[in-house]
Design a protein around this motif. Structure first.
Motif, PDB file in Angstrom:
ATOM      1  N   SER A  74     -16.023  81.191   9.301  1.00 29.10           N
ATOM      2  CA  SER A  74     -16.968  82.086   8.616  1.00 29.10           C
ATOM      3  C   SER A  74     -18.357  81.458   8.548  1.00 29.10           C
ATOM      4  CB  SER A  74     -16.449  82.403   7.214  1.00 29.10           C
ATOM      5  OG  SER A  74     -17.359  83.226   6.515  1.00 29.10           O
ATOM      6  N   GLY A  75     -18.415  80.143   8.312  1.00 29.77           N
ATOM      7  CA  GLY A  75     -19.710  79.471   8.276  1.00 29.77           C
ATOM      8  C   GLY A  75     -20.402  79.485   9.623  1.00 29.77           C
ATOM      9  N   THR A  76     -19.629  79.340  10.701  1.00 27.89           N
ATOM     10  CA  THR A  76     -20.206  79.404  12.048  1.00 27.89           C
ATOM     11  C   THR A  76     -20.804  80.774  12.328  1.00 27.89           C
ATOM     12  OG1 THR A  76     -18.569  77.785  12.816  1.00 27.89           O
ATOM     13  CG2 THR A  76     -19.739  79.058  14.494  1.00 27.89           C
ATOM     14  N   VAL A  77     -20.091  81.828  11.943  1.00 27.89           N
ATOM     15  CA  VAL A  77     -20.603  83.191  12.117  1.00 27.89           C
ATOM     16  C   VAL A  77     -21.879  83.393  11.310  1.00 27.89           C
ATOM     17  CG1 VAL A  77     -20.105  85.635  11.719  1.00 27.89           C
ATOM     18  CG2 VAL A  77     -18.324  84.128  12.638  1.00 27.89           C
ATOM     19  N   SER A  78     -21.910  82.848  10.085  1.00 20.87           N
ATOM     20  CA  SER A  78     -23.107  82.971   9.247  1.00 20.87           C
ATOM     21  C   SER A  78     -24.298  82.253   9.876  1.00 20.87           C
ATOM     22  CB  SER A  78     -22.826  82.406   7.856  1.00 20.87           C
ATOM     23  OG  SER A  78     -21.785  83.108   7.222  1.00 20.87           O
ATOM     24  N   LEU A  79     -24.054  81.077  10.462  1.00 20.44           N
ATOM     25  CA  LEU A  79     -25.135  80.351  11.122  1.00 20.44           C
ATOM     26  C   LEU A  79     -25.660  81.116  12.340  1.00 20.44           C
ATOM     27  CD1 LEU A  79     -23.982  76.617  10.981  1.00 20.44           C
ATOM     28  CD2 LEU A  79     -25.968  77.624   9.864  1.00 20.44           C
ATOM     29  N   LEU A  80     -24.752  81.719  13.098  1.00 20.67           N
ATOM     30  CA  LEU A  80     -25.181  82.512  14.256  1.00 20.67           C
ATOM     31  C   LEU A  80     -26.037  83.696  13.811  1.00 20.67           C
ATOM     32  CD1 LEU A  80     -21.905  82.518  16.420  1.00 20.67           C
ATOM     33  CD2 LEU A  80     -24.047  81.319  16.900  1.00 20.67           C
ATOM     34  N   ASN A  81     -25.646  84.336  12.717  1.00 16.73           N
ATOM     35  CA  ASN A  81     -26.469  85.431  12.183  1.00 16.73           C
ATOM     36  C   ASN A  81     -27.842  84.928  11.757  1.00 16.73           C
ATOM     37  OD1 ASN A  81     -24.456  87.363  12.535  1.00 16.73           O
ATOM     38  ND2 ASN A  81     -23.596  87.031  10.498  1.00 16.73           N
TER      39      ASN A  81
ATOM     40  N   GLY B 177     -31.929  85.857  13.333  1.00 16.83           N
ATOM     41  CA  GLY B 177     -32.952  86.550  12.557  1.00 16.83           C
ATOM     42  C   GLY B 177     -32.519  87.108  11.230  1.00 16.83           C
ATOM     43  N   TYR B 178     -31.260  86.932  10.835  1.00 13.04           N
ATOM     44  CA  TYR B 178     -30.823  87.437   9.535  1.00 13.04           C
ATOM     45  C   TYR B 178     -31.158  86.385   8.471  1.00 13.04           C
ATOM     46  CZ  TYR B 178     -28.283  90.935  12.224  1.00 13.04           C
ATOM     47  OH  TYR B 178     -27.960  91.949  13.085  1.00 13.04           O
TER      48      TYR B 178
ATOM     49  N   TRP C 187     -22.640  80.549   0.354  1.00 13.99           N
ATOM     50  CA  TRP C 187     -21.302  80.758  -0.192  1.00 13.99           C
ATOM     51  C   TRP C 187     -20.250  80.030   0.640  1.00 13.99           C
ATOM     52  CZ3 TRP C 187     -20.780  82.058  -4.916  1.00 13.99           C
ATOM     53  CH2 TRP C 187     -21.684  82.921  -5.537  1.00 13.99           C
ATOM     54  N   ASN C 188     -20.424  80.013   1.950  1.00 15.75           N
ATOM     55  CA  ASN C 188     -19.473  79.293   2.794  1.00 15.75           C
ATOM     56  C   ASN C 188     -19.547  77.794   2.556  1.00 15.75           C
ATOM     57  OD1 ASN C 188     -17.895  81.026   4.753  1.00 15.75           O
ATOM     58  ND2 ASN C 188     -19.940  81.872   5.041  1.00 15.75           N
ATOM     59  N   PHE C 189     -20.739  77.281   2.319  1.00 12.71           N
ATOM     60  CA  PHE C 189     -20.879  75.856   2.009  1.00 12.71           C
ATOM     61  C   PHE C 189     -20.206  75.522   0.688  1.00 12.71           C
ATOM     62  CE2 PHE C 189     -23.218  72.383  -0.067  1.00 12.71           C
ATOM     63  CZ  PHE C 189     -23.023  71.379   0.864  1.00 12.71           C
ATOM     64  N   ILE C 190     -20.379  76.388  -0.309  1.00 11.68           N
ATOM     65  CA  ILE C 190     -19.723  76.172  -1.605  1.00 11.68           C
ATOM     66  C   ILE C 190     -18.212  76.224  -1.449  1.00 11.68           C
ATOM     67  CG2 ILE C 190     -19.398  77.123  -3.927  1.00 11.68           C
ATOM     68  CD1 ILE C 190     -22.301  78.090  -3.805  1.00 11.68           C
ATOM     69  N   LEU C 191     -17.722  77.217  -0.673  1.00 18.03           N
ATOM     70  CA  LEU C 191     -16.281  77.338  -0.456  1.00 18.03           C
ATOM     71  C   LEU C 191     -15.732  76.119   0.281  1.00 18.03           C
ATOM     72  CD1 LEU C 191     -13.661  79.005  -0.545  1.00 18.03           C
ATOM     73  CD2 LEU C 191     -14.396  80.101   1.594  1.00 18.03           C
ATOM     74  N   LEU C 192     -16.449  75.668   1.304  1.00 16.45           N
ATOM     75  CA  LEU C 192     -16.005  74.500   2.060  1.00 16.45           C
ATOM     76  C   LEU C 192     -15.960  73.255   1.170  1.00 16.45           C
ATOM     77  CD1 LEU C 192     -15.265  73.266   4.828  1.00 16.45           C
ATOM     78  CD2 LEU C 192     -17.718  72.918   5.212  1.00 16.45           C
ATOM     79  N   SER C 193     -16.972  73.083   0.332  1.00 14.83           N
ATOM     80  CA  SER C 193     -17.000  71.932  -0.579  1.00 14.83           C
ATOM     81  C   SER C 193     -15.841  71.985  -1.563  1.00 14.83           C
ATOM     82  CB  SER C 193     -18.335  71.895  -1.337  1.00 14.83           C
ATOM     83  OG  SER C 193     -19.422  71.807  -0.447  1.00 14.83           O
TER      84      SER C 193
END
Length: 276
Positions: free
Chosen positions: A36-43, A47-48, A56-62
């Motif tokens: 999910s974090g990879t998809v967020s980074l691609l977005n 330009g998003y 949120w993905n960073f918080i979840l991963l932590s």
């Protein structure tokens, strides 16, 4: 009777000597979080800019990493599941993890030598590319090299102290290692804010900031690893015979030291000789 049935259930579930009692959901959840974090980074790269899912993905991963680490500590201390065979398995797993990290950095060094040994026309046929004001390797980079070498000596000092049962020396060695780790990160920050080039300045900027940046991330992770070992040592989690958590932190820190030595020699020093 209840304890008897629990024991029978454990014997039924245990497939082999390396099998731990509790099944863990964290490997699956962390893979979902990373995807999910990879998809967020691609977005974000497309330009998003207002996509807060990265945070949120960073918080979840932590959170997952913290709880997974907590479970491992409980298994090794309160549960007593980390037998000698399980420790051998963990050592082999840590060894494979460090091998994977070596392959990770190998890709960056490959990119560096590929571009520096045969500079393309797009960068002017020279290396570093024309217009790049590179760092003086005998200033902050050399200081950081000495800091990491000293931190490696300090953590080795702490390791020998725990083998000899000297608690005070372990604490001193860990305190010095953690202090030097923070000092390295501080000087790396100073270097970044003084940089005369940016990430987008040809392949040199990309390779430099990717390599040093990811190494800096590994230094931060290693620092957290050492701090957790310091706290665990204060809580009497380690003994002379049973301290693999501390050993794995030492392995990881020495890996960080060695990567920086290669980085300093190749990117900071050798990479600037051709231009000079």
């Amino acid at each position: 009777m209840k304890n008897f049935f629990n024991f029978k259930l454990y014997m039924f579930m245990q497939k082999h000597s390396f099998h731990l009692v509790d099944l863990s959901p964290w490997p699956f959840l962390i893979s979902v979080s990373i995807f999910s974090g990879t998809v967020s980074l691609l977005n974000f790269f497309h330009g998003y800019k207002n996509d807060i899912s990265i945070i949120w993905n960073f918080i979840l991963l932590s959170f997952i990493l913290f709880t997974w680490w907590r479970d491992l500590v409980r298994e090794s201390t309160l549960g007593g599941y980390h037998t000698s065979l399980v420790q051998k398995s963990l050592r082999f797993g840590m060894f494979l993890f460090i091998i994977s990290e070596i392959c990770f950095f190998f890709a960056f060094f490959w990119a560096f030598f590929h571009n520096s040994l045969s500079p393309s026309i797009e960068v002017g046929g020279i290396w570093p590319p024309k217009g790049i004001l590179f760092f003086n390797p005998w200033f902050i980079p050399l200081v950081n090299t000495l800091i990491l070498l000293l931190s490696g000596c300090a953590v080795t000092w702490a390791h020998h102290a725990i083998l000899s049962g000297n608690k005070n020396e372990v604490l001193k060695g860990l305190q010095w290692t953690i202090f030097l780790a923070f000092l390295f990160s501080f000087f790396q920050y100073l270097e970044y804010i003084q940089a005369e080039f940016r990430f987008s300045d040809s392949c040199y900027g990309s390779i430099f900031f990717l390599t040093t940046g990811f190494h800096g991330v590994h230094v931060i992770i290693g620092t957290i690893f050492l701090i957790s070992c310091f706290v665990r040592f204060l809580n009497f989690h380690f003994t002379i015979e049973h301290h693999f958590g501390f050993e794995s932190a030492i392995w990881y820190w020495h890996f960080v030291d060695i990567v920086w030595l290669f980085l300093f020699i190749s990117i900071y020093w050798w990479g600037t000789l051709k231009f000079a």
